[in-house]
Design an enzyme around this catalytic site. Structure first.
Site, mmCIF file in Angstrom:
data_model
loop_
_atom_site.group_PDB
_atom_site.id
_atom_site.type_symbol
_atom_site.label_atom_id
_atom_site.label_comp_id
_atom_site.label_asym_id
_atom_site.label_seq_id
_atom_site.Cartn_x
_atom_site.Cartn_y
_atom_site.Cartn_z
ATOM 1 N N GLY A 254 -0.788 -1.141 5.582
ATOM 2 C CA GLY A 254 -0.683 -0.444 6.859
ATOM 3 C C GLY A 254 -2.048 -0.212 7.477
ATOM 4 N N GLY B 93 8.448 -8.230 5.981
ATOM 5 C CA GLY B 93 7.188 -8.948 5.941
ATOM 6 C C GLY B 93 6.934 -9.419 4.525
ATOM 7 N N ARG C 80 14.569 -14.359 12.627
ATOM 8 C CA ARG C 80 14.011 -15.645 12.191
ATOM 9 C C ARG C 80 14.808 -16.111 10.983
ATOM 10 N NH1 ARG C 80 10.314 -11.823 10.131
ATOM 11 N NH2 ARG C 80 9.774 -12.099 7.923
ATOM 12 N N ASP D 221 8.666 7.267 -1.838
ATOM 13 C CA ASP D 221 7.275 7.200 -2.272
ATOM 14 C C ASP D 221 6.353 7.749 -1.193
ATOM 15 O OD1 ASP D 221 5.175 6.464 -4.112
ATOM 16 O OD2 ASP D 221 4.652 4.857 -2.701
ATOM 17 N N HIS E 92 3.220 8.683 -3.232
ATOM 18 C CA HIS E 92 2.561 7.563 -2.542
ATOM 19 C C HIS E 92 1.755 6.720 -3.532
ATOM 20 C CE1 HIS E 92 0.889 6.206 1.628
ATOM 21 N NE2 HIS E 92 1.071 5.182 0.809
ATOM 22 N N GLY F 127 2.774 3.476 -4.431
ATOM 23 C CA GLY F 127 3.222 2.090 -4.365
ATOM 24 C C GLY F 127 2.109 1.091 -4.552
#
Length: 313
Positions: free
Chosen positions: A72, A146, A172, A251, A275, A277
């Site tokens: 991010g 993604g 897609r 998370d 948090h 991950g």
């Protein structure tokens, strides 16, 4: 090339860095390692508060690239307004997929199989039996398809799922099947037993998981958030989990860190991890490889990977 490169990892610990730049180590300390005006390539310290990472940006008048070590970029976006036009912002695609996908599977399996209850029972010396749901035969919806979303599906593949549905900003086709646009969410949510959030935080996804979104989830469904806390409306989520209609494994939270007295800690059917991950033993080798590759490209004036935006464009 004699410009400065600021790194949050000592340069002598990164194999394959190109010769030429002046490598400066800075990992968010109060004092800067050199004049920020001389920095051409800035690697933002990892897992530091946003105000730390953006602090040197107003003085980086010569910077050409801002590189995050996270997938991010929302934590650096507030500082981009200080940069001149033409600065490229790159993320760390390829660094966090393995770790985040592993944690996603951990959260799903731990929540479905009741591992938190067993840990609490172990603390009491209690033998807690019972019937628990399996991941097999479930439908999993991945919102944010993604590289991390695809890595999550790779790890779901052996679990004999009924179906994996994929959602991204636009439609897609992939080797595993179609990716639906966000506009298809209302039709997909009622079919999903597990909803995984792995989308970046953008103006579109902030508050995406609101009361309407949650109400469309089927009774007994599990919401897993490995994206960003503000993707979920915390108040709306609390209403659903406190009713017992759905469960959640988080998370990331909003607010974050989660205050000790926050009701999410004690909400029924909620598993919270702080948090974690990305920060695992898999992080550093991949981060170092990314930096060596990116800086070699930078020195040789070759196209950079993972360019998310260019300021002023």
């Amino acid at each position: 090339m004699t410009a400065d490169v600021w790194l949050p990892i000592p340069a002598d610990e990164i194999e394959g860095l190109p010769e030429g730049p002046n490598y400066r180590f800075w990992n968010g300390e109060p004092d800067f390692p050199a004049d920020p005006a001389d920095c051409a390539y800035y690697v933002v310290p990892y897992m530091k508060p946003s105000d730390v990472g953006v602090r040197p940006l107003p003085r980086m008048t010569s910077v050409e690239v801002v590189q995050t070590l996270s997938a991010g970029i929302d934590h650096v976006q507030p500082g981009l307004k200080h940069l001149r036009p033409g600065v490229r912002l790159c993320n760390a695609r390829g660094v966090h997929e393995a770790s985040t996908a592993e944690l996603t599977l951990t959260l799903i399996l731990a929540s479905l199989r009741g591992i938190p209850d067993f840990v609490r029972a172990q603390d009491r010396g209690a033998w807690l039996g019972g019937f628990r749901p399996a991941l097999a035969d479930k439908t999993v919806l991945i919102v944010g398809y993604g590289s991390i979303g695809a890595a999550i599906e790779d790890r779901l593949a052996p679990f004999e799922l009924a179906r994996v549905a994929r959602v991204a900003r636009s439609a897609r086709t992939t080797a595993r099947g179609p990716v639906h646009p966000l506009t298809d969410l209302p039709a997909l949510l009622p079919e999903a037993d597990v909803v995984v959030l792995s989308t970046p935080l953008t103006d579109t996804t902030r508050g995406l998981v609101d009361g309407v979104f949650l109400a469309r989830m089927k009774d007994g469904a599990l919401l897993v958030n490995v994206a960003r806390g503000p993707v979920v409306d915390t108040k709306a989520l609390l209403a659903e989990v406190e009713s017992g209609r759905i469960t959640a494994a988080l998370d990331v939270t909003d607010p974050e860190p989660l205050p000790a007295d926050h009701p999410l800690w004690r909400a029924p059917g909620v598993l919270v991890t702080p948090h974690v991950g990305g920060p695992t033993s898999a992080f550093m080798p991949r981060a170092k490889r990314l930096l060596a590759d990116q800086l070699t490209r930078f020195v040789n004036r070759e196209p950079l990977r993972n360019v998310i935006l260019t300021t002023g464009a």
